[in-house]
Motif scaffolding. Structure first.
Motif, PDB file in Angstrom:
ATOM      1  N   ALA A 259       7.037  -5.379  -5.145  1.00  0.00           N
ATOM      2  CA  ALA A 259       5.677  -5.464  -4.595  1.00  0.00           C
ATOM      3  C   ALA A 259       5.008  -6.783  -4.976  1.00  0.00           C
ATOM      4  O   ALA A 259       4.014  -7.182  -4.376  1.00  0.00           O
ATOM      5  N   GLY A 260       5.541  -7.476  -5.984  1.00  0.00           N
ATOM      6  CA  GLY A 260       5.069  -8.817  -6.343  1.00  0.00           C
ATOM      7  C   GLY A 260       3.615  -8.833  -6.789  1.00  0.00           C
ATOM      8  O   GLY A 260       3.141  -7.934  -7.477  1.00  0.00           O
ATOM      9  N   GLU A 261       2.891  -9.875  -6.361  1.00  0.00           N
ATOM     10  CA  GLU A 261       1.506 -10.069  -6.814  1.00  0.00           C
ATOM     11  C   GLU A 261       0.580  -8.928  -6.390  1.00  0.00           C
ATOM     12  O   GLU A 261      -0.446  -8.697  -7.023  1.00  0.00           O
ATOM     13  N   PHE A 262       0.956  -8.229  -5.328  1.00  0.00           N
ATOM     14  CA  PHE A 262       0.152  -7.076  -4.889  1.00  0.00           C
ATOM     15  C   PHE A 262       0.045  -6.058  -6.030  1.00  0.00           C
ATOM     16  O   PHE A 262      -0.976  -5.387  -6.184  1.00  0.00           O
TER      17      PHE A 262
ATOM     18  N   VAL B 156       7.734   2.612   0.902  1.00  0.00           N
ATOM     19  CA  VAL B 156       6.885   3.030   2.028  1.00  0.00           C
ATOM     20  C   VAL B 156       5.439   3.169   1.565  1.00  0.00           C
ATOM     21  O   VAL B 156       4.502   2.715   2.243  1.00  0.00           O
ATOM     22  N   VAL B 157       5.246   3.786   0.386  1.00  0.00           N
ATOM     23  CA  VAL B 157       3.877   3.973  -0.120  1.00  0.00           C
ATOM     24  C   VAL B 157       3.229   2.615  -0.391  1.00  0.00           C
ATOM     25  O   VAL B 157       2.069   2.377  -0.022  1.00  0.00           O
ATOM     26  N   ILE B 158       4.003   1.692  -0.999  1.00  0.00           N
ATOM     27  CA  ILE B 158       3.458   0.360  -1.303  1.00  0.00           C
ATOM     28  C   ILE B 158       3.139  -0.385  -0.003  1.00  0.00           C
ATOM     29  O   ILE B 158       2.072  -0.993   0.141  1.00  0.00           O
ATOM     30  N   ASP B 159       4.063  -0.330   0.949  1.00  0.00           N
ATOM     31  CA  ASP B 159       3.828  -1.014   2.238  1.00  0.00           C
ATOM     32  C   ASP B 159       2.598  -0.449   2.941  1.00  0.00           C
ATOM     33  O   ASP B 159       1.817  -1.193   3.547  1.00  0.00           O
ATOM     34  N   ALA B 160       2.421   0.863   2.862  1.00  0.00           N
ATOM     35  CA  ALA B 160       1.250   1.485   3.491  1.00  0.00           C
ATOM     36  C   ALA B 160      -0.030   1.040   2.775  1.00  0.00           C
ATOM     37  O   ALA B 160      -1.042   0.767   3.422  1.00  0.00           O
TER      38      ALA B 160
ATOM     39  N   PRO C 229      -6.215   4.087   3.268  1.00  0.00           N
ATOM     40  CA  PRO C 229      -6.928   4.617   2.100  1.00  0.00           C
ATOM     41  C   PRO C 229      -6.109   5.595   1.262  1.00  0.00           C
ATOM     42  O   PRO C 229      -6.167   5.550   0.027  1.00  0.00           O
ATOM     43  N   THR C 230      -5.323   6.469   1.911  1.00  0.00           N
ATOM     44  CA  THR C 230      -4.519   7.446   1.160  1.00  0.00           C
ATOM     45  C   THR C 230      -3.514   6.724   0.279  1.00  0.00           C
ATOM     46  O   THR C 230      -3.364   7.011  -0.914  1.00  0.00           O
ATOM     47  N   ALA C 231      -2.802   5.754   0.876  1.00  0.00           N
ATOM     48  CA  ALA C 231      -1.776   5.019   0.130  1.00  0.00           C
ATOM     49  C   ALA C 231      -2.409   4.140  -0.947  1.00  0.00           C
ATOM     50  O   ALA C 231      -1.876   4.002  -2.057  1.00  0.00           O
ATOM     51  N   MET C 232      -3.584   3.564  -0.616  1.00  0.00           N
ATOM     52  CA  MET C 232      -4.267   2.724  -1.613  1.00  0.00           C
ATOM     53  C   MET C 232      -4.692   3.542  -2.824  1.00  0.00           C
ATOM     54  O   MET C 232      -4.623   3.076  -3.961  1.00  0.00           O
ATOM     55  N   ASP C 233      -5.114   4.771  -2.571  1.00  0.00           N
ATOM     56  CA  ASP C 233      -5.517   5.648  -3.665  1.00  0.00           C
ATOM     57  C   ASP C 233      -4.309   5.967  -4.569  1.00  0.00           C
ATOM     58  O   ASP C 233      -4.406   5.908  -5.798  1.00  0.00           O
ATOM     59  N   ILE C 234      -3.168   6.267  -3.963  1.00  0.00           N
ATOM     60  CA  ILE C 234      -1.956   6.547  -4.755  1.00  0.00           C
ATOM     61  C   ILE C 234      -1.577   5.300  -5.553  1.00  0.00           C
ATOM     62  O   ILE C 234      -1.293   5.367  -6.755  1.00  0.00           O
ATOM     63  N   PHE C 235      -1.587   4.159  -4.879  1.00  0.00           N
ATOM     64  CA  PHE C 235      -1.169   2.918  -5.540  1.00  0.00           C
ATOM     65  C   PHE C 235      -2.118   2.569  -6.693  1.00  0.00           C
ATOM     66  O   PHE C 235      -1.688   2.120  -7.751  1.00  0.00           O
ATOM     67  N   ASP C 236      -3.397   2.799  -6.482  1.00  0.00           N
ATOM     68  CA  ASP C 236      -4.383   2.521  -7.526  1.00  0.00           C
ATOM     69  C   ASP C 236      -4.135   3.404  -8.759  1.00  0.00           C
ATOM     70  O   ASP C 236      -4.208   2.936  -9.897  1.00  0.00           O
TER      71      ASP C 236
END
Ligand SMILES: [Zn+2]
Length: 312
Positions: free
Chosen positions: A270-273, A222-226, A232-239
């Protein structure tokens, strides 16, 4: 001839009959008998082998080997489980116990991270390499090494614990008792925990929409999909996740100078992402000035069964 591969976990016993082309030709799944003596597991395993033989029209004469992958610390040469916390196995003579039931068949035992590494090495993303790393990013983080063209069993035979290398002395407490292990910062569990925290702090985020506002629907995916939607919140976690994982991989890289590093487990979907920013970040942190080959695992959920069947 058939080879049997067992992938034993704390939830299920997965088993497959594998043919000479390393294809799974028949398979079974049974719940793992939690809290019961190991002899009960062995009895279930015996029954499963006979079911597979019957389904494939074979007999014990057609059995080339039985391989067993166990999530725990294994003495490979003695064929014993030293400890497997999820299974409640301590000092279990697994190879002898299964061998007693199939006296004419060679039985092999290894750690499940090593069986997965073996499967990727023979048939998947580690094929043809002499030095490689497999890191499995799931609920926990496990992995194995290919050194000099072989699965490395550890200098003293205890295997390797790539998930328990420390990358932050002040980091979160790990199940092993230490702090800041790779597992605490690079598992799907870390993504899930951060996602849940974000949902409770800002219910309007994309994480909340994808989880339909329900806390128990939040997981790493869910976090990756978001993050993929640009939230922005999910991108920050993923980063932050990519940054932590790149610290781990750049450390493996300086230690081993590997030809390839392979990522398996749920997060790798999540692959290439994931892979593209990760390669960049590893390059920035690495002593070496080349871009490391970092790719997704290829064997999926069958790695455990096929890897166990490939044990010799
Ligand atoms: Zn640890």
């Amino acid at each position: 001839m058939l080879r049997i591969g067992f992938d034993i976990g704390g939830t299920n016993i997965d088993v497959g009959a594998v043919d000479e082309q390393n294809r799974i030709v028949a398979r079974r799944k049974q719940p793992f008998p939690k809290g019961r003596p190991y002899t009960e597991t062995v009895k279930i395993m015996e029954d499963l082998v006979y079911e597979l033989l019957q389904e494939t029209g074979s007999t014990t004469d057609d059995l080339a080997s039985i391989g067993i992958g166990i999530p725990g610390s294994i003495n490979v040469s003695k064929g014993t489980v030293i400890s497997a916390h999820n299974l409640g196995f301590y000092d279990v003579p697994m190879r002898a116990a299964v061998g007693e039931r199939f006296p004419a068949t060679p039985v092999f035992l290894d750690n499940d991270a090593n069986t997965a590494t073996l499967a990727e090495f023979r048939m998947g993303a580690l094929r043809g390499c002499r030095t490689g790393v497999l890191l499995t990013l799931g609920t926990g983080v496990g992995g194995g090494l290919i050194l000099c063209g072989e699965v490395f069993e550890g200098g003293l035979g205890h295997g390797v614990e790539l998930g328990h290398m420390c990358i932050d002395r002040q980091g979160p407490l790990c199940t092993c008792g230490n702090r800041g292990c790779v597992e605490t910062l690079c598992s799907a569990t870390w993504l899930e925990e951060q996602g849940k925290k974000a949902l409770s702090e800002s219910p309007s985020s994309m994480i909340g929409s994808l989880a339909r506002g329900q806390m128990d629907r939040v997981d790493g995916k869910v976090v990756i999909d978001a993050a993929k939607t640009g939230d922005p919140t999910a991108m920050d976690i993923f980063d932050r996740y990519v940054d932590q994982l790149s610290t781990a991989l750049s450390s493996y890289a300086v230690l081993l100078d590997p030809e390839v590093m392979v990522l398996g487990g749920g997060v790798s979907h999540a692959g290439e992402f994931l892979l593209e920013p990760l390669r960049q970040r590893v390059k920035e942190k690495s002593f070496f000035h080349y871009t490391h080959k970092i790719v997704a695992a290829e064997m999926g959920n069958d790695a455990g069964i096929i890897g166990a069947a490939l044990l010799r």
